[in-house]
Design an enzyme around this catalytic site. Structure first.
Site, mmCIF file in Angstrom:
data_model
loop_
_atom_site.group_PDB
_atom_site.id
_atom_site.type_symbol
_atom_site.label_atom_id
_atom_site.label_comp_id
_atom_site.label_asym_id
_atom_site.label_seq_id
_atom_site.Cartn_x
_atom_site.Cartn_y
_atom_site.Cartn_z
ATOM 1 N N ASP A 27 7.056 -9.592 7.903
ATOM 2 C CA ASP A 27 7.436 -11.028 8.291
ATOM 3 C C ASP A 27 7.401 -11.030 6.792
ATOM 4 O O ASP A 27 7.897 -12.840 6.889
ATOM 5 C CB ASP A 27 7.053 -11.788 9.228
ATOM 6 C CG ASP A 27 4.827 -11.825 8.496
ATOM 7 O OD1 ASP A 27 4.689 -11.350 7.539
ATOM 8 O OD2 ASP A 27 3.997 -12.593 9.012
ATOM 9 N N ARG A 83 6.426 1.801 -9.955
ATOM 10 C CA ARG A 83 5.924 2.904 -9.001
ATOM 11 C C ARG A 83 6.116 4.269 -8.863
ATOM 12 O O ARG A 83 7.602 4.646 -9.048
ATOM 13 C CB ARG A 83 5.685 2.897 -7.326
ATOM 14 C CG ARG A 83 5.060 1.501 -6.899
ATOM 15 C CD ARG A 83 5.927 0.396 -6.699
ATOM 16 N NE ARG A 83 5.614 -0.773 -6.189
ATOM 17 C CZ ARG A 83 4.508 -1.224 -5.717
ATOM 18 N NH1 ARG A 83 3.501 -0.630 -4.711
ATOM 19 N NH2 ARG A 83 3.858 -2.469 -5.673
ATOM 20 N N ASP A 122 -1.726 -3.006 -5.746
ATOM 21 C CA ASP A 122 -2.053 -2.658 -4.450
ATOM 22 C C ASP A 122 -3.074 -3.126 -3.924
ATOM 23 O O ASP A 122 -3.678 -1.924 -2.915
ATOM 24 C CB ASP A 122 -0.455 -1.906 -3.676
ATOM 25 C CG ASP A 122 0.154 -2.533 -3.626
ATOM 26 O OD1 ASP A 122 0.770 -3.342 -4.634
ATOM 27 O OD2 ASP A 122 1.500 -1.676 -2.859
ATOM 28 N N ASP A 180 3.500 5.392 -3.534
ATOM 29 C CA ASP A 180 4.634 4.110 -2.824
ATOM 30 C C ASP A 180 2.975 2.810 -4.087
ATOM 31 O O ASP A 180 3.682 1.819 -4.616
ATOM 32 C CB ASP A 180 4.748 3.798 -2.616
ATOM 33 C CG ASP A 180 4.012 3.357 -0.831
ATOM 34 O OD1 ASP A 180 3.471 4.480 -0.504
ATOM 35 O OD2 ASP A 180 3.587 2.058 -0.361
HETATM 36 P P1 AMP Z 1 1.132 -1.579 1.504
HETATM 37 O O1 AMP Z 1 0.505 -1.883 2.120
HETATM 38 O O2 AMP Z 1 1.404 -3.792 1.103
HETATM 39 O O3 AMP Z 1 1.034 -1.170 0.351
HETATM 40 O O4 AMP Z 1 2.504 -2.040 1.822
HETATM 41 C C1 AMP Z 1 3.085 -1.142 2.637
HETATM 42 C C2 AMP Z 1 4.886 -1.425 2.738
HETATM 43 O O5 AMP Z 1 5.138 -1.815 3.364
HETATM 44 C C3 AMP Z 1 5.155 -2.066 1.411
HETATM 45 O O6 AMP Z 1 6.977 -1.956 1.569
HETATM 46 C C4 AMP Z 1 5.312 -3.361 1.597
HETATM 47 O O7 AMP Z 1 6.017 -4.410 1.224
HETATM 48 C C5 AMP Z 1 6.028 -3.332 3.213
HETATM 49 N N1 AMP Z 1 5.058 -4.457 3.652
HETATM 50 C C6 AMP Z 1 3.570 -4.832 4.049
HETATM 51 N N2 AMP Z 1 3.578 -5.761 4.937
HETATM 52 C C7 AMP Z 1 4.064 -6.428 5.081
HETATM 53 C C8 AMP Z 1 5.018 -7.624 5.676
HETATM 54 N N3 AMP Z 1 4.049 -8.933 6.112
HETATM 55 N N4 AMP Z 1 5.977 -8.351 5.864
HETATM 56 C C9 AMP Z 1 7.119 -6.917 4.899
HETATM 57 N N5 AMP Z 1 6.789 -6.337 4.689
HETATM 58 C C10 AMP Z 1 5.401 -5.647 4.216
HETATM 59 MG MG MG Z 2 2.067 -0.874 -1.614
#
Ligand code: AMP
Ligand code: MG
Length: 551
Positions: A168, A234, A314, A304
């Site tokens: 979201d 990244r 992150d 990533d």
């Molecule tokens: P992260 O675990 O935060 O490193 O996110 C992994 C991937 O999921 C990245 O591409 C983030 O941008 C995407 N992502 C995580 N949470 C959300 C969210 N609530 N809405 C959209 N993308 C998300």
């Molecule tokens: Mg991430």
């Protein structure tokens, strides 16, 4: 003008530099402007107007995406005055202004801003996950500070982008607090890291989250954390370009990154790609060695989530080890323990292998061979770095045969006796090595006291330690000073964070702010932090605490 000031400032000593910088601090936030255009405007940017529909982006490094501001009544949860001052030349008092809180909430964009989301892919838990990208993050612009440094503020939780997939575009308060506090805490520990400048939460803007993945989603308040880095590339930024077979975009991006963010490599010759790979690899391995030294476990070391700059990025289900356990896994979703504490150096090497594979798309045969040679040295490089980090924690500078066993024996004894990682080293700094077997002394040092339970094993190790100090000729004063400077009294322990988050959910931000204050000086004992038990044995409810990826 700023560049001219930078040259002038570099000739000054630290104190006068601070003074010069202080004089330049901007106190009216409306006067604070981005460089226009930002350097990244030179890179290919996708301009799809349907920015909030998930799409596989092609031939671009960024997507131009407007921020979707947080709605409703806002609270400024906390601010890093140092980040504002040192990175942005801002008087921390600007945080009291309405413009500033609107800036963090995505409602106000200073002049010169260009909001973009970055396209990247990644290997998640060992498997190629394809396009990921900034699914809820926006880079706002680029600020060149009075020291000539480039800083890019980024909002996280600021709405949907072409990379949002099923998400979201939002973030909740608990994960934003964890990112905010840890970013700054790691910086003060000396861990290379992205920074965090401020955090806002909305009373009215709600999102649904299933925190325990049990099918029971609950409403939580949306928050935005403003993170800061020199840039946000990244390892996965290159990987996506390999998988999509876009050599020209990759060359453009790599040349750009080298020119703007690796001046030491840029100025060198034709083998700049080999030098650059080596630099990226070493920076990341130096970073992981600092993690090992503080018991920091990232939790989700997908490619990533590894920065090309070699800074921690992150912060999700991370953890600082409490009672030592070599296979510590803070992430509740990491069933196989792929990202356990003791695996981190090897995982970084694995990630750097994938990074080299990606880079091959633009390398000559000769460069491929040269990078292959560099790759074969990385395992040994990081092993040495980690070992010397531990030796430094013990007040030792020289290495000698058998050091690895010497360190392992201590860690194993800590594990066997459930001694605390942070406090064992800290308390060891506070006690004369001659007294490390003295019950009456150790009684007052709760973590060391546990080690006594190992009996002969502990005695044998202490004897070796004493001999090592004698051989190195380290005086007690020197040993103590060295150890106190690298072994913190306080780290951002998960149980402390959980307590601060519980209060923050009720709009009581005192504990979050206090934590930010204490963790700013983690090597100094703080009376109030002692009262709150921040260097005491963690409470029993926190034993085995794991964190969810849901954020
Ligand atoms: P992260 O675990 O935060 O490193 O996110 C992994 C991937 O999921 C990245 O591409 C983030 O941008 C995407 N992502 C995580 N949470 C959300 C969210 N609530 N809405 C959209 N993308 C998300
Ligand atoms: Mg991430």
């Amino acid at each position: 003008m700023k560049r001219a000031f930078c040259v002038f400032a570099s000739a000054l000593n630290d104190q006068s530099l601070k003074l010069a910088n202080n004089m330049k601090l901007i106190s009216d936030f409306k006067e604070w402007k981005f460089r226009s255009p930002p350097s990244y405007a030179k890179l290919p940017i996708d301009e799809n107007p349907e920015y909030n529909v998930p799409v596989a982006v092609k031939n671009a490094v960024f997507s131009k995406v407007p921020v979707e501001p947080l709605t409703g009544a806002l609270h400024l949860v906390c601010v890093s005055g140092d980040a504002l001052q040192d990175l942005f030349d801002l008087d921390p008092k600007v945080a009291d202004s309405e413009e500033f809180i609107h800036f963090v909430a995505g409602r106000y964009l200073p002049e010169g801003g260009l909001t973009v989301s970055h396209r990247y892919g990644g290997y998640q838990f060992g498997y190629w996950a394809d396009q990921l990208g900034d699914g809820r993050a926006h880079i706002l612009g680029e600020y060149v500070n009075s020291k000539g440094e480039i800083w890019q503020p980024q909002l996280k939780g600021s709405g949907e982008t072409p990379y949002s997939r099923f998400g979201d575009g939002r973030a909740v308060l608990r994960s934003s607090i964890r990112e905010m506090v840890a970013s700054e805490a790691c910086h003060y520990l000396g861990i290379p890291t992205t920074r965090a400048a401020a955090l806002v939460v909305s009373d009215d803007h709600k999102v649904w989250r299933d925190k325990t993945y049990s099918g029971n989603a609950k409403q939580e308040r949306a928050a935005i954390v403003m993170r800061v880095a020199n840039c946000w590339y990244r390892l996965g930024s290159l990987e996506i370009l390999l998988k999509r077979a876009e050599p020209s975009t990759m060359r453009t991006l790599v040349d750009f990154i080298i020119e703007h963010h690796f001046p030491e490599v840029h100025s060198s010759s034709d083998d700049k790609y080999v030098k650059w790979y080596t630099e990226v690899a070493h920076r990341n391995l130096d970073m992981v060695a600092t993690w090992q030294g503080f018991g920091f476990t990232h939790g989700v070391l997908n490619t990533d989530n590894v920065s090309i700059l070699g800074v921690t990025i992150d912060y999700g289900p991370y953890g600082f080890i409490d009672h030592y356990y070599h296979h510590y896994v803070p992430n509740s979703s990491d069933d196989m323990g792929r990202y356990a504490y003791n695996r981190q150096p090897d995982i970084l090497v694995w990630n750097l292998e994938k990074f080299a594979e990606a880079l091959e798309l633009i390398l000559s045969e000769e460069q491929k061979e040269q990078i292959k040679a560099v790759r074969s040295t990385l395992g040994e490089y990081v092993k040495k770095k980690v070992l010397s980090t531990y030796l430094l924690k013990l007040g030792l500078k020289q290495t000698q045969d058998g050091d690895e066993d010497f360190v392992q024996e201590l860690l194993q004894t800590m594990q066997d006796t459930t001694a605390d990682f942070t406090c064992t080293f800290r308390q060891m700094a506070e006690v004369d090595p001659k007294e490390l077997l003295d019950k009456s002394v150790l009684e007052k040092k709760w973590s060391l006291d546990k080690l006594l339970a190992a009996g002969a094993k502990w005695e044998a190790w202490v004897k070796k330690y004493q001999d090592r100090l004698t051989v190195e000729g380290v005086s007690e004063d020197e040993r103590r000073a060295r150890m106190l400077a690298v072994n913190p009294a306080y780290v951002a322990r998960n149980w402390i964070m959980q307590e601060a988050i519980a209060d923050a959910e009720k709009n009581d931000f005192e504990k979050v702010r206090f934590l930010m204050k204490v963790l700013r000086k983690p090597f100094e004992v703080d009376e109030e932090a002692e009262k709150r038990g921040y260097s005491s044995q963690p409470p029993s409810w926190s034993y085995g605490l794991k964190l969810s990826c849901s954020s």
